[in-house]
Design an enzyme around this catalytic site. Structure first.
Site, PDB file in Angstrom:
ATOM      1  N   LYS A 132     -77.333  85.449 -14.521  1.00  0.00           N
ATOM      2  CA  LYS A 132     -77.881  84.460 -15.443  1.00  0.00           C
ATOM      3  C   LYS A 132     -79.368  84.184 -15.176  1.00  0.00           C
ATOM      4  O   LYS A 132     -79.764  83.053 -14.869  1.00  0.00           O
ATOM      5  CB  LYS A 132     -77.084  83.162 -15.372  1.00  0.00           C
ATOM      6  CG  LYS A 132     -75.618  83.327 -15.764  1.00  0.00           C
ATOM      7  CD  LYS A 132     -74.858  82.035 -15.692  1.00  0.00           C
ATOM      8  CE  LYS A 132     -73.393  82.223 -16.094  1.00  0.00           C
ATOM      9  NZ  LYS A 132     -72.598  80.985 -16.006  1.00  0.00           N
ATOM     10  N   ASP A 149     -95.809  68.378 -38.955  1.00  0.00           N
ATOM     11  CA  ASP A 149     -94.483  67.932 -38.521  1.00  0.00           C
ATOM     12  C   ASP A 149     -94.378  67.896 -36.999  1.00  0.00           C
ATOM     13  O   ASP A 149     -93.282  67.997 -36.450  1.00  0.00           O
ATOM     14  CB  ASP A 149     -93.400  68.833 -39.100  1.00  0.00           C
ATOM     15  CG  ASP A 149     -93.597  70.305 -38.725  1.00  0.00           C
ATOM     16  OD1 ASP A 149     -94.587  70.620 -38.022  1.00  0.00           O
ATOM     17  OD2 ASP A 149     -92.765  71.133 -39.120  1.00  0.00           O
ATOM     18  N   ASP A 176     -91.540  69.445 -32.162  1.00  0.00           N
ATOM     19  CA  ASP A 176     -91.577  70.040 -33.495  1.00  0.00           C
ATOM     20  C   ASP A 176     -90.380  69.493 -34.270  1.00  0.00           C
ATOM     21  O   ASP A 176     -89.236  69.789 -33.949  1.00  0.00           O
ATOM     22  CB  ASP A 176     -91.504  71.567 -33.371  1.00  0.00           C
ATOM     23  CG  ASP A 176     -91.419  72.263 -34.723  1.00  0.00           C
ATOM     24  OD1 ASP A 176     -91.542  71.577 -35.753  1.00  0.00           O
ATOM     25  OD2 ASP A 176     -91.218  73.491 -34.747  1.00  0.00           O
TER      26      ASP A 176
END
Length: 350
Positions: free
Chosen positions: A276, A226, A331
């Site tokens: 962050k 896949d 993917d």
């Protein structure tokens, strides 16, 4: 010694000596390197002829004639990119260099256009249910979903065929007849295909135990059915051969940004605050090269996942390589990725 290594010369080499190297290596190029194998320049037979036309002495040092800024490539370049740059730059060879600009190979137009057959077997894993892609997979196995005009699995197979591979195994479980009916024995692509059927799901590596192990005599490519990628399979094979190990796993860099300010402390004192922060990790890309000896250690008809297979190797002090890939990679696990595949890769891989 690889053929390109016979074309290496050091600064100070005379044109007379360089001519002998050109004749001996028969690559139509001389690679000028320092003691650490760092590429300093190249001299083609055309460069040499132009120097002789200008009546330069055969005692002239090669660095007086060489191109000090040659076009180069890196190991992760695809065959298509190599050919495109060679055509664009009108060159017959491209030196392959690493991050330190050390010469590690040489690609030639002749070899790319007359690519040799590769006998390494390729195992494509196509037995999954594709539950996250329902309802698309209600009546079609995920690897047979089409991107553009072709099933995902056909795009993968053809990318290997284009790279010179011809020995294929395909694992099946969910709706196996659709895969068998489409690909047959592989003769449509000039290759051989054998099918490995899982009567019960055996995990992401259990099908390895069903392979005819006596036929696997070279490193085995294993790839999830896949995935879409423009990975240079030849480069992966060259890397694996240069770094002997039980297996080589392809990895991708994955970035994750923490959405909050991260606090580091010692006791009840704050030592730093990072707003962050961006975290980077290597993640499994679902493509492997496995040594035949490793295959012998996979139990027949036993459920096991690929991470467990590799973890067992590491636990027994056997080497596992990682091969970072920078080419296109997708993917197709969810509807979002399937839609993205239709948009940005289907046309380019036809």
């Amino acid at each position: 010694m690889k053929q390109w290594e016979t074309a290496l010369v050091r600064p100070g080499t005379t044109l007379e000596q360089a001519i002998k190297v050109l004749d001996r290596a028969a690559l139509r190029i001389v690679l000028v390197v320092d003691i650490q194998q760092k590429l300093l320049g190249t001299m083609t037979d055309g460069d040499l002829r132009r120097a002789l036309i200008k009546h330069q002495s055969l005692d002239t040092a090669v660095e007086k004639v060489m191109n000090p800024q040659p076009k180069v490539a890196t190991l992760d370049w695809s065959r298509e990119r190599l050919l495109h740059v060679m055509e664009q730059q009108q060159v017959l060879q491209l030196p392959i260099v690493d991050e330190q600009y050390r010469i590690i190979g040489l690609e030639s137009l002749h070899e790319l256009l007359n690519q040799q057959t590769q006998d390494n077997p390729v195992f494509l894993m196509a037995g999954g249910f594709g539950t996250r892609l329902r309802p698309l997979t209600n009546d079609c196995p995920k690897p047979m979903l089409k991107v553009g005009e072709k099933p995902i699995l056909q795009v993968i197979l053809e990318s290997f065929v284009k790279a010179g591979f011809h020995r294929f195994y395909i694992s099946t479980h969910y709706m196996p007849e659709m895969i068998r009916d489409h690909f047959g024995d592989g003769s449509q692509w000039g290759v051989s295909i054998q099918y490995i059927h899982e009567g019960e799901p055996l995990g992401t590596a259990g099908a390895l135990g069903l392979l005819p192990k006596d036929e696997i005599d070279q490193p085995l490519f294993v790839m999830n059915g896949d995935l879409l990628t423009t990975l240079n399979f030849q480069s992966l094979l060259q890397f694996h051969e240069a770094h002997p190990a039980s297996a080589t796993m392809c990895v991708r860099e994955y970035e994750y940004q923490v959405p909050y300010g991260v606090i580091e402390s010692h006791g009840h004192h704050i030592t730093s605050m990072v707003e962050k922060p961006l975290q980077r990790f290597f993640v499994n890309a679902g493509i492997y090269l496995l040594d035949p000896v490793l295959l012998q250690r996979v139990t027949h008809n036993h459920r096991i996942d690929m991470p467990t297979v590799l973890e067992n190797e590491i636990a027994n002090n056997r080497k596992i390589n990682m091969f970072p890939i920078h080419e296109y990679w997708l993917d197709i696990g969810r509807i979002e990725e399937f839609s993205r595949a239709q948009k940005d890769i289907a046309g380019s891989l036809q």
